[in-house]
Each structure stands twice: as C-alpha cells, then as structure tokens.
Design a protein around this motif. Structure first.
Motif, PDB file in Angstrom:
ATOM      1  N   LYS A  47      16.142 -23.338   6.336  1.00  0.00           N
ATOM      2  CA  LYS A  47      15.926 -22.425   5.211  1.00  0.00           C
ATOM      3  C   LYS A  47      15.687 -23.225   3.935  1.00  0.00           C
ATOM      4  O   LYS A  47      16.342 -24.237   3.686  1.00  0.00           O
ATOM      5  CB  LYS A  47      17.133 -21.499   5.049  1.00  0.00           C
ATOM      6  CG  LYS A  47      17.335 -20.572   6.238  1.00  0.00           C
ATOM      7  CD  LYS A  47      18.538 -19.658   6.046  1.00  0.00           C
ATOM      8  CE  LYS A  47      18.718 -18.733   7.246  1.00  0.00           C
ATOM      9  NZ  LYS A  47      19.881 -17.829   7.092  1.00  0.00           N
ATOM     10  N   ARG A  70      21.411 -20.719  -0.972  1.00  0.00           N
ATOM     11  CA  ARG A  70      22.057 -19.797  -1.909  1.00  0.00           C
ATOM     12  C   ARG A  70      23.516 -19.582  -1.527  1.00  0.00           C
ATOM     13  O   ARG A  70      23.879 -19.677  -0.350  1.00  0.00           O
ATOM     14  CB  ARG A  70      21.331 -18.448  -1.912  1.00  0.00           C
ATOM     15  CG  ARG A  70      19.891 -18.514  -2.388  1.00  0.00           C
ATOM     16  CD  ARG A  70      19.357 -17.107  -2.632  1.00  0.00           C
ATOM     17  NE  ARG A  70      19.339 -16.307  -1.422  1.00  0.00           N
ATOM     18  CZ  ARG A  70      18.289 -16.199  -0.600  1.00  0.00           C
ATOM     19  NH1 ARG A  70      17.184 -16.884  -0.853  1.00  0.00           N
ATOM     20  NH2 ARG A  70      18.350 -15.436   0.473  1.00  0.00           N
ATOM     21  N   ARG A 105      24.815 -17.757   1.851  1.00  0.00           N
ATOM     22  CA  ARG A 105      23.734 -17.766   2.839  1.00  0.00           C
ATOM     23  C   ARG A 105      24.064 -18.727   3.967  1.00  0.00           C
ATOM     24  O   ARG A 105      24.449 -19.884   3.739  1.00  0.00           O
ATOM     25  CB  ARG A 105      22.421 -18.190   2.177  1.00  0.00           C
ATOM     26  CG  ARG A 105      21.191 -17.962   3.050  1.00  0.00           C
ATOM     27  CD  ARG A 105      19.912 -18.435   2.365  1.00  0.00           C
ATOM     28  NE  ARG A 105      18.739 -17.840   2.996  1.00  0.00           N
ATOM     29  CZ  ARG A 105      17.505 -18.252   2.805  1.00  0.00           C
ATOM     30  NH1 ARG A 105      17.265 -19.266   1.987  1.00  0.00           N
ATOM     31  NH2 ARG A 105      16.483 -17.663   3.418  1.00  0.00           N
ATOM     32  N   LYS A 106      23.889 -18.273   5.210  1.00  0.00           N
ATOM     33  CA  LYS A 106      24.119 -19.130   6.370  1.00  0.00           C
ATOM     34  C   LYS A 106      22.955 -20.104   6.513  1.00  0.00           C
ATOM     35  O   LYS A 106      21.813 -19.701   6.738  1.00  0.00           O
ATOM     36  CB  LYS A 106      24.266 -18.287   7.636  1.00  0.00           C
ATOM     37  CG  LYS A 106      25.500 -17.398   7.635  1.00  0.00           C
ATOM     38  CD  LYS A 106      25.530 -16.476   8.839  1.00  0.00           C
ATOM     39  CE  LYS A 106      26.761 -15.567   8.808  1.00  0.00           C
ATOM     40  NZ  LYS A 106      26.749 -14.575   9.910  1.00  0.00           N
TER      41      LYS A 106
END
Length: 361
Positions: free
Chosen positions: A343, A347, A350-351
């Motif tokens: 990703k 954030r 977030r995972k």
C-alpha cells in the motif's frame, strides 16, 4: 484423491471482486497453483493489481463492466463481504459465484446472520432489532445494560457501533448510527476472543484450522496466537460449530468464525460474527501450515481437493498498522515471516502488512 469433474484446469482464470490485501494474497496463492486471476475493483491504486496482469477498474454497479469481467473468467469469488447484492446477482447469472449469494446476503446483515445462527442452535448474544427509538428503549429494558448498539450493515474494525452503559446513552447512539434499522446486542462477559477458519470444498469436504486466540487494539486485530490458551475441548467445539455453519450455508470456500469464550467451570462459546472470506486471524497459516487459508480457498472454489490444514509449529501473527510497517527491515529475525501489502500510504489505523513469528519452546 482425484479432482472433481467440475475442477478448473491449470491456466483457468479466477475473478476476484475487491483489490485489497486479501485479494492480493488470494492471487498469489492462485499463481502457485498455475491459475490466473482477474481483479475487479473501483480503486485504480488497489494493492492486488500489483500481482496480476488482469484487472478491471470499474464501479460495482457497472453492468457492462461486470458482464465483460464475467466473460473473461471461469469462476468468481470475493475478498470482502460487502459486495452489493445487485453485483452478486449479475455475476451469479453469468458464472459460478463461490461462495454463493446466500452466504453473502446472510453475512452482510447482522440481523439475518444472528437469525440464521440461532436457527441452527448456535449460541449468539441476546439481540433485538431496533427500527425506532421506542424499539431501542424496549430492547434496553429487556436485554439490560451494558449492551452494544450496531448498524446491521457495513461495520468492521469497531466502526458502526456504540457501547451503551447507561440508559441516557441510548438516544445519542441511536441518532449517530445510520442507516436504520440497527441491532442491540447484549454484552457478553467474555474471557477471550478466538476464531476458527474453516473451508468447504465443492465436493462437500470440510477442513478446519486450529483456533486462534485474538487480541485487539483500538478495535483492530493486533495479534493472533496459535495454539489458543483454551482447553482442547473448547478448540474442538469451536471447530465443530464452524463446520455446522459451512454445511448449513452449502458453502464453498473459506469462512472465518469469530467466537467469545465465556469463562466458567466449563467454558462456553458464543459466536460473535461470521465472515464469508479468508480472514485476518488466519494469516498465521502462511507460516506453519502445508496448505494456508489462501490456497485452501483457491482449491475450494476451483473444485480441487482441499489441502491439509494441520499446524506444524506454534506461531504468533501480528498486524502492522500504519507506520509500524517502517520498522520491519530492522526488526526481522530468522523466526519471522513478513508479508507487506504494497500500500502506498501508511495511514493511522490502516493495515499495511503482518508478520508471522514462530514460537519455539
């Protein structure tokens, strides 16, 4: 054991709705088996797109795009349970949808899910449907406090719910949570949270992984530890209940079942929820099972024989949330297996990945 006549041949294409980390890991598992994947997701930056050359970027209500997607694949599955019902209906009319639309519909709605589980004599928390503020007051009077008021749809990782501790909490919570109806669930005085990942094949065969003991932080899964610190009989009972659920749903694929363990002379189990997909608490299977949950799901929906889910070592899975992912290169050791999701932005909440760590005695 031979493959069923409906088994997909190597080189066939699996369509996956959703392009997040679960879709990514499913596509990686399929590639090991010589199967192609085509990811369908509205988000052009989906991490699953990085691991397969076949993708469709379109809305879930784009019938033309869905029709073209179906024409390009041999079977359709999904990585998240909030696939719109109309989307599932369109695709199920064109290609096999596994798991089926019935499991999707039940798991999307907390009221439908609890009614289904109760109809199979599977223990759930006391609950009542809440269509109005008057319904909520009546439910509180009947169930008592503390209790949890939840949306019936779209809640996950603690979203879409409020804990009611005092009668005065009810009105504000009802106004904050949308859309209605809601569901009020009685508070379960649990000692631990565990989960079981279960798979059912196209031929009806059922296999379960060992129960994982789960710890949450800020309503997000932090760790899953296997074996769980529970009596062997509780683990076996949880696996048995998971098997009852997939058989009753006529399910094909992998499903996660979350339980509360209630302390007592004989600990009891209450089902919290079911998830018709591979499950975060099953990521540990990548490190210590010959067949992990992702390959097991691909095998099931492809009509292949299910693999061996036996655990070969003790393990702890830890989610990497937000900027925790930045520490991975410095903190790995020989007993750790990282899986980062690719990703772009770390954030808060977030995972971003997970690490499986072997526990040696």
């Amino acid at each position: 054991m031979t493959q069923s006549p409906a088994a997909l041949a190597p080189g066939s294409t699996i369509g996956i709705l959703g392009g997040g980390q679960l879709g990514r890991m499913l596509a990686l598992a399929a590639a090991r088996l010589g199967l192609k994947c085509h990811i369908y997701c509205p988000d052009p930056d989906s991490p699953a797109f990085e691991v397969t050359q076949h993708k469709t970027v379109a809305a879930y209500d784009d019938v033309a795009a869905l029709t073209a997607f179906a024409a390009a694949v041999d079977v359709v599955t999904y990585e998240f349970e909030n696939v719109p019902a109309a989307t599932a209906e369109v695709l199920a009319g064109l290609k096999p949808l596994r798991p089926g639309a019935n499991a999707l519909a039940i798991s999307q709605d907390r009221l439908a899910e609890k009614a289904f589980l109760a109809s199979k004599n599977i223990p759930v928390a006391p609950y009542r449907a809440v269509h109005s503020l008057e319904d909520l007051h009546a439910a509180v009077a009947e169930i008592g406090l503390p209790a949890v008021l939840k949306t019936t749809r779209l809640g996950y990782d603690g979203k879409g719910q409020r804990v009611l501790r005092e009668p005065d909490d009810a009105d504000a919570a009802f106004g904050e949570l949308k859309p209605h109806p809601l569901v009020l669930e009685g508070f379960v005085p649990f000692e631990k949270e565990i989960s079981v990942v279960v798979a059912r094949g196209l031929d009806g065969a059922v296999r379960t992984f060992d129960a994982a003991e789960n710890v949450h932080r800020n309503h997000i899964l932090h760790t899953s530890t296997v074996p769980a610190d529970i009596p062997p009989g509780v683990d076996k009972h949880a696996q048995m209940l998971a098997k009852v659920i997939v058989v009753a749903l006529d399910y094909v694929g992998v499903l996660g079942v979350e339980f509360f363990v209630v302390a007592g002379e004989r600990p009891s189990l209450v089902v919290n929820e079911i998830a018709p997909r591979v499950h975060n608490s099953g990521h540990w299977t990548e490190a210590v099972c010959l067949t992990d949950q992702f390959e097991q799901h691909i095998r099931a929906i492809a009509g292949w024989p299910l693999g061996d889910p036996r655990r070969m070592a003790d393990v702890v899975m830890q989610n990497l949330i937000g900027d925790e992912v930045d520490r991975v290169p410095m903190e790995l050791d020989g007993d750790s297996q990282p899986h980062l999701y690719g990703k772009a932005e770390a954030r808060p909440g977030r995972k971003m990945g997970h690490v499986n760590t072997i526990v040696r005695g």
